[in-house]
Design an enzyme around this catalytic site. Structure first.
Site, mmCIF file in Angstrom:
data_model
loop_
_atom_site.group_PDB
_atom_site.id
_atom_site.type_symbol
_atom_site.label_atom_id
_atom_site.label_comp_id
_atom_site.label_asym_id
_atom_site.label_seq_id
_atom_site.Cartn_x
_atom_site.Cartn_y
_atom_site.Cartn_z
ATOM 1 C CG ASP A 195 -36.827 20.086 40.695
ATOM 2 O OD1 ASP A 195 -38.017 19.717 40.802
ATOM 3 O OD2 ASP A 195 -36.163 19.972 39.651
ATOM 4 C CE LYS A 203 -41.750 13.836 36.329
ATOM 5 N NZ LYS A 203 -40.473 14.539 36.489
ATOM 6 C CG PHE A 254 -33.973 15.500 35.194
ATOM 7 C CD1 PHE A 254 -33.330 15.379 33.963
ATOM 8 C CD2 PHE A 254 -35.318 15.839 35.201
ATOM 9 C CE1 PHE A 254 -34.029 15.574 32.773
ATOM 10 C CE2 PHE A 254 -36.019 16.031 34.006
ATOM 11 C CZ PHE A 254 -35.369 15.898 32.795
HETATM 12 C C1 LIG Z 1 -39.693 15.485 35.656
HETATM 13 C C2 LIG Z 1 -38.868 16.463 36.383
HETATM 14 C C3 LIG Z 1 -38.637 17.758 35.877
HETATM 15 C C4 LIG Z 1 -39.142 18.196 34.518
HETATM 16 O O1 LIG Z 1 -40.529 18.227 34.459
HETATM 17 P P1 LIG Z 1 -41.257 18.416 33.022
HETATM 18 O O2 LIG Z 1 -42.705 18.518 33.396
HETATM 19 O O3 LIG Z 1 -40.924 17.228 32.199
HETATM 20 O O4 LIG Z 1 -40.735 19.674 32.433
HETATM 21 C C5 LIG Z 1 -37.912 18.630 36.655
HETATM 22 N N1 LIG Z 1 -37.417 18.270 37.859
HETATM 23 C C6 LIG Z 1 -37.618 17.041 38.367
HETATM 24 C C7 LIG Z 1 -37.068 16.706 39.711
HETATM 25 C C8 LIG Z 1 -38.334 16.090 37.647
HETATM 26 O O5 LIG Z 1 -38.498 14.867 38.142
#
Ligand SMILES: *Cc1c(COP(=O)(O)O)cnc(C)c1O
Length: 407
Positions: free
Chosen positions: A226, A255, A141
């Site tokens: 990520d 986050k 994700f």
């Molecule tokens: C939540 C998340 C995203 C997206 O972040 P947003 O602030 O909602 O755009 C991307 N990568 C990972 C691993 C995430 O947990």
């Protein structure tokens, strides 16, 4: 002007907010430490942290003080000017993260967009214009913008929104053979979450990440981690790469970085970072003074002596509690995680039902897919609270599976 209709908040929300979320039947009005409260004053232990955002709990005094002071000083200025909070954060953040430079944005998706652009610019400049493909993995994700949702190798997130941008190749299984097969002359980078969060709390084996590192070195590819969910202390180090010991070329955070205010960050070493020159990327709000000042307070708190050691200890405690639970509850098929990021996989796809049963008992948990209950407690959680939470989780699982048996 026609008179405004009197509507309950529930009605207004249901009628006028676009229905992208399956809203839980709970209105949260206040947060304090590890607890949140609904409009009737009922208290909930929050093991969601706003999906790994409020990592220091709700309304942490140091963060409230930092944000409040900045609100009274300077809210916003264009990035064409220098502002102190951003420069202070840049220095501390790059140092804690092991990188030279940072680009600031507002969210995880934007942090990943910047990583994608930067990797492409670096590779085109170094190897030629044909470079541009990025390899990503099943269950990943990476966000909801068109590029990051395309990077996200899960069809359910991509339904009905095509055409999607090109330039991504998916690898189904985490084996070196599959990754090598996906590499073409156009490949410029491999992007991966060191622990897949939304895709089911799946820690990627350290030796696979090390093998990816070696492969990237061999083929001249950039390794992108990520760490939007795993960053800012969640795994017991500032970043998960430091827990695992495999360093990427580009790392993204968001986050928890500003403890609940919007902030994204994309970091790289000098040789990669210089491929962003004036005008090649930008963001109106990125590095906003209030978010930046608050992120400095987050960093100071998490990097203070003993804090991360305590996260590691509390994480091991939670692991033991969950293992004990799973040994006596046969409906639990797997327990996975690192630090204070855990997934409890159920034998059947009842994670949503268990989440509901927990909420009714005053405990907020998340799901990660239909069969996994996800726990992302604030990093300041105590063992005593976790004992209660795991007990409640056990009761909730028992209740849900009993009800199903009866039907
Ligand atoms: C939540 C998340 C995203 C997206 O972040 P947003 O602030 O909602 O755009 C991307 N990568 C990972 C691993 C995430 O947990």
């Amino acid at each position: 002007m026609p008179e405004l209709k009197e509507m309950s908040l529930q009605e207004a929300d249901a009628m006028h907010v676009m229905p992208t979320y399956a809203r839980q039947p709970l209105q949260v009005v206040r947060g304090e430490g590890v607890f949140v409260f609904d409009e009737k004053g009922k208290k909930y232990l929050d093991l969601t942290s706003g999906i790994a955002v409020c990592a220091l709990g709700h309304c942490h005094p140091a963060l409230v003080a930092a944000a409040t002071e900045q609100i009274h000083t300077l809210w916003h200025m264009s990035n064409i000017y220098l502002t102190a909070p951003q420069a202070q954060l840049a220095e501390k953040l790059t140092q804690a993260s092991g990188f030279d430079r940072v680009f600031f944005s507002n969210s995880g998706a934007e942090a990943n967009e910047a990583a994608i652009k930067l990797a492409r610019r670096y590779s085109k400049h170094k190897y030629g214009a044909h470079k541009g493909e990025i390899i990503t993995f099943s269950h990943s994700f990476h966000g909801r913008t068109l590029a990051t949702v395309t990077a996200t190798a899960q069809p359910k997130y991509q339904e009905g929104i095509g055409p999607l941008p090109g330039g991504f190749r998916y690898v189904e299984s985490m084996t070196m053979e599959s990754v090598k097969e996906a590499i073409t002359p156009k490949t410029c980078a491999i992007m991966i979450e060191p622990i897949q969060g939304e895709g089911g709390v799946r820690p990627v084996p350290g030796d696979f990440l090390q093998a990816l590192r070696n492969l990237c070195n061999e083929y001249g590819l950039l390794l992108i981690f990520d760490e939007v969910q795993t960053g800012a202390g969640r795994t017991g180090e500032w970043l998960a790469w430091q827990t695992i010991g495999v360093k990427p070329d580009i790392v993204t955070m968001a986050k928890a970085l500003a403890g609940g205010l919007p902030m994204g960050a994309t970091m790289a070493m000098e040789d990669v970072a210089i491929n962003f020159s004036p005008g090649t990327h930008g963001s109106t709000f990125g590095g906003n003074p209030i978010s930046a000042r608050t992120a400095v307070a987050v960093l100071d708190t998490v990097m203070a002596p003993g804090f991360l050691e305590n996260v590691r200890q509390t994480g091991l405690f939670l692991q033991r509690e969950l293992m004990t639970l799973s040994s006596s509850v046969e409906e639990i098929s797997d327990v996975r995680g690192v630090g204070l990021m855990w997934g409890v996989e159920l034998a059947r796809p009842f994670a949503g039902k268990v989440m509901d049963a927990c909420r009714e008992r005053g405990l907020l948990v998340l799901t990660a897919g239909p069969d996994t209950v996800r726990l992302l407690p604030p990093l300041i959680i105590t063992e005593e609270k976790l004992v209660w939470a795991v007990q409640v989780l056990g009761e909730a699982i028992a209740e849900v599976f009993e009800k199903v048996e009866e039907q």
